[in-house]
Design a protein around this motif. Structure first.
Motif: not given
Length: 313
Positions: A89-94
């Protein structure tokens, strides 16, 4: 098909291979670049680790499908509390906003590894970060046991399986490491997809008998692993029939008879996760091919004391 990378994990006379589990989880943050680099630096060129996809389809190296509260700290340096966000549910950046360098010693999980170093500014790596490390000239003898972490919520989704395997293979092939990678999973349907897309890569079949308790703080394999009740003695045959090159059982499940049968079938027997001295000794006595461990130095020491080795000359 004969796979040259299998021989990197195969034992022999006075030879048992050592595989660093999530790097060297007993002494350094798990599934971290510093842990992988350390393991390679002590003469253990075989690494086992876990891959999950982010929301933006980046393969990252982390064990659970949710951010693991005992090992993830937020931007304020606090361990996670409450519901754990799902990696997908999260991007790599997050995900890069979280620090995985410490263990929460107040948790049952943290108490399992009292010797793990406590570090700061350690981030979840991309799969390609480790692949680039393996590509360095000094790591030319390193091989990877890459575990694809099947999402139980999507285990029956063929599109998900195709996409997951394809995305991982894109990184492996893109870095030229197909000949040094083994695809590894508890999800036998996912391994069938690996064989379909990558017949040039060997597959490793993880198994755990249902009567064994799950380790605290870990995602359970039992929702995706086949149910072996009543078929314990048949497991090596089942792995062989499925096209596996490796049988990777939980160490407490193996016997002298099952190891001998698997070897007679041509399987490479790699047991997980062996940390205690008496268990290490028993696995050596059984002459398994390789031992996956959170404490690679511990297994090295046992082998050295017996006049045995973990690498060929």
């Amino acid at each position: 098909m004969a796979f040259p990378q299998v021989e990197a994990f195969r034992g022999g006379e006075d030879l048992v291979r050592v595989v660093g589990h999530r790097g060297a989880r007993g002494v350094l943050p798990e599934n971290s670049m510093i842990g992988f680099d350390f393991t390679l630096s002590i003469g253990v060129p075989l690494l086992e680790f876990d891959v999950v996809l982010t929301a933006d389809n980046v393969p990252v190296i982390t064990h659970n499908h949710h951010l693991h509260a005992p090992t993830f700290r937020d931007a304020d340096g606090q361990f996670l509390i409450g519901e754990e966000p799902k990696v997908s549910s999260l991007t790599f950046e997050q995900i890069q906003k979280f620090d995985i360098g410490r263990l929460d010693g107040q948790t049952a999980y943290g108490q399992r590894f009292p010797d793990q170093a406590q570090l700061d500014r350690v981030r979840v790596p991309k799969l390609v970060d480790l692949l680039d490390l393996i590509n360095a000239p000094e790591n030319g003898n390193a091989y990877l046991m890459l575990e694809l972490k099947s999402d139980p919520d999507l285990a029956h989704d063929t599109t998900y399986r195709e996409s997951f395997v394809g995305r991982v293979l894109r990184d492996v092939r893109g870095t030229g490491l197909s000949s040094r990678t083994i695809l590894h999973s508890f999800d036998w349907n996912l391994l069938a997809e690996c064989q379909r897309q990558a017949p040039d890569l060997p597959t490793s079949y993880l198994t755990q008998l249902p009567e064994n308790a799950d380790d605290p703080g870990e995602d359970s394999s039992k929702t995706i692993c086949p149910d072996f009740r009543g078929r314990r003695d048949d497991i090596p045959h089942l792995v062989k029939d499925a096209g596996g090159a490796f049988w990777c059982p939980y160490f407490a499940d193996v016997t002298a008879e099952s190891v001998a049968l698997a070897k007679d079938l041509g399987l490479c027997v790699v047991v997980w996760t062996v940390n205690e001295p008496e268990d290490i000794s028993r696995m050596i006595d059984l002459r398994v091919d390789a031992i996956v461990t959170d404490y690679p130095g511990r297994v090295q020491r046992h082998l050295s004391d017996l006049g045995m080795d973990w690498q060929t000359a």
